[in-house]
Design a protein around this motif. Structure first.
Motif, PDB file in Angstrom:
ATOM      1  N   GLU A   1       0.778  -1.240   0.000  1.00  0.00           N
ATOM      2  CA  GLU A   1       0.000   0.000   0.000  1.00  0.00           C
ATOM      3  C   GLU A   1       0.811   1.292   0.000  1.00  0.00           C
ATOM      4  O   GLU A   1       0.264   2.345  -0.285  1.00  0.00           O
ATOM      5  CB  GLU A   1      -0.962   0.000   1.202  1.00  0.00           C
ATOM      6  N   SER A   2       2.096   1.220   0.333  1.00  0.00           N
ATOM      7  CA  SER A   2       2.828   2.485   0.528  1.00  0.00           C
ATOM      8  C   SER A   2       4.309   2.306   0.235  1.00  0.00           C
ATOM      9  O   SER A   2       4.799   1.178   0.121  1.00  0.00           O
ATOM     10  CB  SER A   2       2.670   2.931   1.987  1.00  0.00           C
TER      11      SER A   2
ATOM     12  N   ARG B   1       5.849   0.202   2.816  1.00  0.00           N
ATOM     13  CA  ARG B   1       5.651  -1.239   2.676  1.00  0.00           C
ATOM     14  C   ARG B   1       6.576  -1.819   1.621  1.00  0.00           C
ATOM     15  O   ARG B   1       7.168  -2.876   1.803  1.00  0.00           O
ATOM     16  CB  ARG B   1       4.179  -1.499   2.303  1.00  0.00           C
TER      17      ARG B   1
ATOM     18  N   ASP C   1       6.865  -5.128  12.370  1.00  0.00           N
ATOM     19  CA  ASP C   1       6.188  -3.850  12.148  1.00  0.00           C
ATOM     20  C   ASP C   1       4.968  -3.658  13.060  1.00  0.00           C
ATOM     21  O   ASP C   1       4.967  -2.772  13.887  1.00  0.00           O
ATOM     22  CB  ASP C   1       5.864  -3.699  10.638  1.00  0.00           C
ATOM     23  N   ARG C   2       3.930  -4.498  12.946  1.00  0.00           N
ATOM     24  CA  ARG C   2       2.713  -4.308  13.758  1.00  0.00           C
ATOM     25  C   ARG C   2       2.517  -5.458  14.742  1.00  0.00           C
ATOM     26  O   ARG C   2       3.010  -6.551  14.509  1.00  0.00           O
ATOM     27  CB  ARG C   2       1.507  -4.252  12.819  1.00  0.00           C
TER      28      ARG C   2
ATOM     29  N   PHE D   1       4.926   3.312  17.733  1.00  0.00           N
ATOM     30  CA  PHE D   1       3.946   4.174  17.066  1.00  0.00           C
ATOM     31  C   PHE D   1       3.356   5.218  18.014  1.00  0.00           C
ATOM     32  O   PHE D   1       2.982   6.307  17.591  1.00  0.00           O
ATOM     33  CB  PHE D   1       2.802   3.337  16.474  1.00  0.00           C
TER      34      PHE D   1
ATOM     35  N   ARG E   1      -0.701   5.654  16.958  1.00  0.00           N
ATOM     36  CA  ARG E   1      -0.377   7.021  16.518  1.00  0.00           C
ATOM     37  C   ARG E   1      -1.480   7.969  16.973  1.00  0.00           C
ATOM     38  O   ARG E   1      -1.217   9.081  17.437  1.00  0.00           O
ATOM     39  CB  ARG E   1      -0.225   7.066  14.987  1.00  0.00           C
TER      40      ARG E   1
ATOM     41  N   ASN F   1       0.154   8.562   7.415  1.00  0.00           N
ATOM     42  CA  ASN F   1       1.327   8.156   6.604  1.00  0.00           C
ATOM     43  C   ASN F   1       1.540   9.082   5.410  1.00  0.00           C
ATOM     44  O   ASN F   1       0.665   9.878   5.037  1.00  0.00           O
ATOM     45  CB  ASN F   1       1.263   6.671   6.191  1.00  0.00           C
TER      46      ASN F   1
ATOM     47  N   ASP G   1       6.362   8.526   8.245  1.00  0.00           N
ATOM     48  CA  ASP G   1       7.111   7.541   7.435  1.00  0.00           C
ATOM     49  C   ASP G   1       8.478   8.118   7.054  1.00  0.00           C
ATOM     50  O   ASP G   1       9.487   7.567   7.454  1.00  0.00           O
ATOM     51  CB  ASP G   1       6.413   7.071   6.151  1.00  0.00           C
TER      52      ASP G   1
HETATM   53  O1  GYE Z   1       3.396   3.906   8.333  1.00  0.00           O
HETATM   54  C1  GYE Z   1       2.313   2.991   6.448  1.00  0.00           C
HETATM   55  C2  GYE Z   1       2.110   1.587   6.057  1.00  0.00           C
HETATM   56  O2  GYE Z   1       2.688  -0.337   9.573  1.00  0.00           O
HETATM   57  C3  GYE Z   1       4.255   1.326  10.072  1.00  0.00           C
HETATM   58  O3  GYE Z   1       1.934   0.901   7.268  1.00  0.00           O
HETATM   59  C4  GYE Z   1       3.438   0.683   9.053  1.00  0.00           C
HETATM   60  C5  GYE Z   1       2.546   1.628   8.271  1.00  0.00           C
HETATM   61  C6  GYE Z   1       3.249   2.761   7.571  1.00  0.00           C
HETATM   62  O4  GYE Z   1       1.404   1.312   5.037  1.00  0.00           O
HETATM   63  O5  GYE Z   1       2.817   3.759   5.406  1.00  0.00           O
END
Ligand code: GYE
Length: 324
Positions: free
Chosen positions: A43-44, A47, A120-121, A139, A179, A230, A258
């Motif tokens: 998604e980003s 990622r 990460d999570r 976070f 966050r 993000n 990010d």
């Molecule tokens: O900030 C975001 C991503 O889990 C820290 O997930 C990650 C977040 C990140 O898609 O851009």
């Protein structure tokens, strides 16, 4: 004399043979560690950078990697973890898209004797033994740092009130929850800070744009600041602010998280005011952890990487390329 020379030749040949053979023997005796990784999606830039870093570090550590991508769906991610169990990888690592709903598949991993690392999570579970440890950012602290910047900025601008809109990450994901909590706890101590609205942008650029459009329709020029969870959503929101005839970074303050290259470049242009770093470079810690788990050694329960904040108060001209 000749005899001595022949002996020397034989010795040299022997030594050469030994060194040439040695690594092959080792490689045959020590099978490579097989790490299964279930990535949540693409998604980003965070990622994509995270996936790349894990691939690069697996290679650097001589670890075989089986990488899966769940394309933003928890059911895919559960199926991916099941296939890693069926494949009998040595260690499973995964970035859980949301916090709830992992117990069943993690009990299956435990029964198969495969240790699990969260990357990460985190997850929500009553049984803490279902995973060995978590490697990921703090976070809550990121949210605190975002709010602290906004408070400093309000001081500098001499503002009496700051109307904030929040664009949140994926519902029920750790970064979204923490966050938000860190940010809200911190602004709660400052009477100037006023939250107008909080909306779900799912960490996606397209959703960031949609959310901003809707928020501008409802609140227009009342909005003083955007706290976006993000960079991707921030970059989506930015042109919407411009289309509404306002200047991002001036009429509306933008705070992001990010620190990918694209967002840093926009910060340097002055259209984003603050970016709290969230590093996707967790690969080398993950590899160290996987090796320890394979050897049956204990690992740390939680590891947070070091992170910093980039703002319009800083000189970023010497900042090294971000790599994501
Ligand atoms: O900030 C975001 C991503 O889990 C820290 O997930 C990650 C977040 C990140 O898609 O851009």
């Amino acid at each position: 004399m000749r005899k001595g020379f022949v002996r020397l030749l034989l010795l040299a040949a022997c030594l050469l043979g030994l060194t040439a053979c040695a690594p092959k023997q080792d490689a045959a005796e020590t099978p490579r560690l097989l790490l299964g990784f279930s990535q949540l999606g693409s998604e980003s830039s965070y990622r994509i950078g995270n996936t790349r870093d894990i691939e690069a570090q697996a290679e650097a550590y001589g670890i075989s990697l089986m990488m899966k991508n769940a394309n933003q769906k928890q059911e895919n991610q559960i199926a991916d973890i099941r296939s890693l169990i069926a494949y009998r990888v040595d260690v499973i690592a995964f970035s859980p898209i949301v916090e709830d709903g992992w117990d069943t598949v993690l009990i299956e991993a435990k029964r198969a004797g495969i240790p699990v690392v969260l990357v990460d999570r985190t997850i929500n579970t009553k049984d803490e033994s279902l995973y060995a440890g978590l490697i990921g950012s703090d976070f809550y602290r990121e949210g605190v740092m975002a709010a602290e910047y906004l408070i400093r900025k309000a001081d500098r601008l001499g503002r009496e009130q700051i109307n904030i809109v929040e664009i949140r990450g994926t519902e029920n994901s750790t970064p979204m929850k923490q966050r938000q909590q860190g940010f809200m706890d911190t602004i709660a101590g400052d009477r100037r800070m006023h939250l107008l609205s909080s909306v779900d942008g799912d960490f996606l650029r397209s959703r960031g744009a949609e959310c901003m459009r809707d928020l501008l329709k409802t609140y227009g020029r009342q909005i003083d600041a955007v706290f976006s969870h993000n960079d991707e959503m921030t970059i989506g929101a930015l042109p919407e602010i411009e289309k509404a005839g306002m200047v991002p970074g001036k009429d509306i303050l933008l705070i992001s998280i990010d620190g990918g290259q694209d967002a840093i470049d926009i910060l340097k242009e002055g259209k984003i005011n603050c970016i709290v770093e969230c590093t996707p470079k967790l690969g080398s810690i993950l590899m160290e952890t996987a090796v320890r788990l394979k050897n049956g050694e204990p690992v740390e329960r939680v590891i947070h990487p070091e992170e910093q904040v980039f703002t319009d108060e800083d000189d970023l001209s010497h900042l090294a390329p971000r790599g994501y």
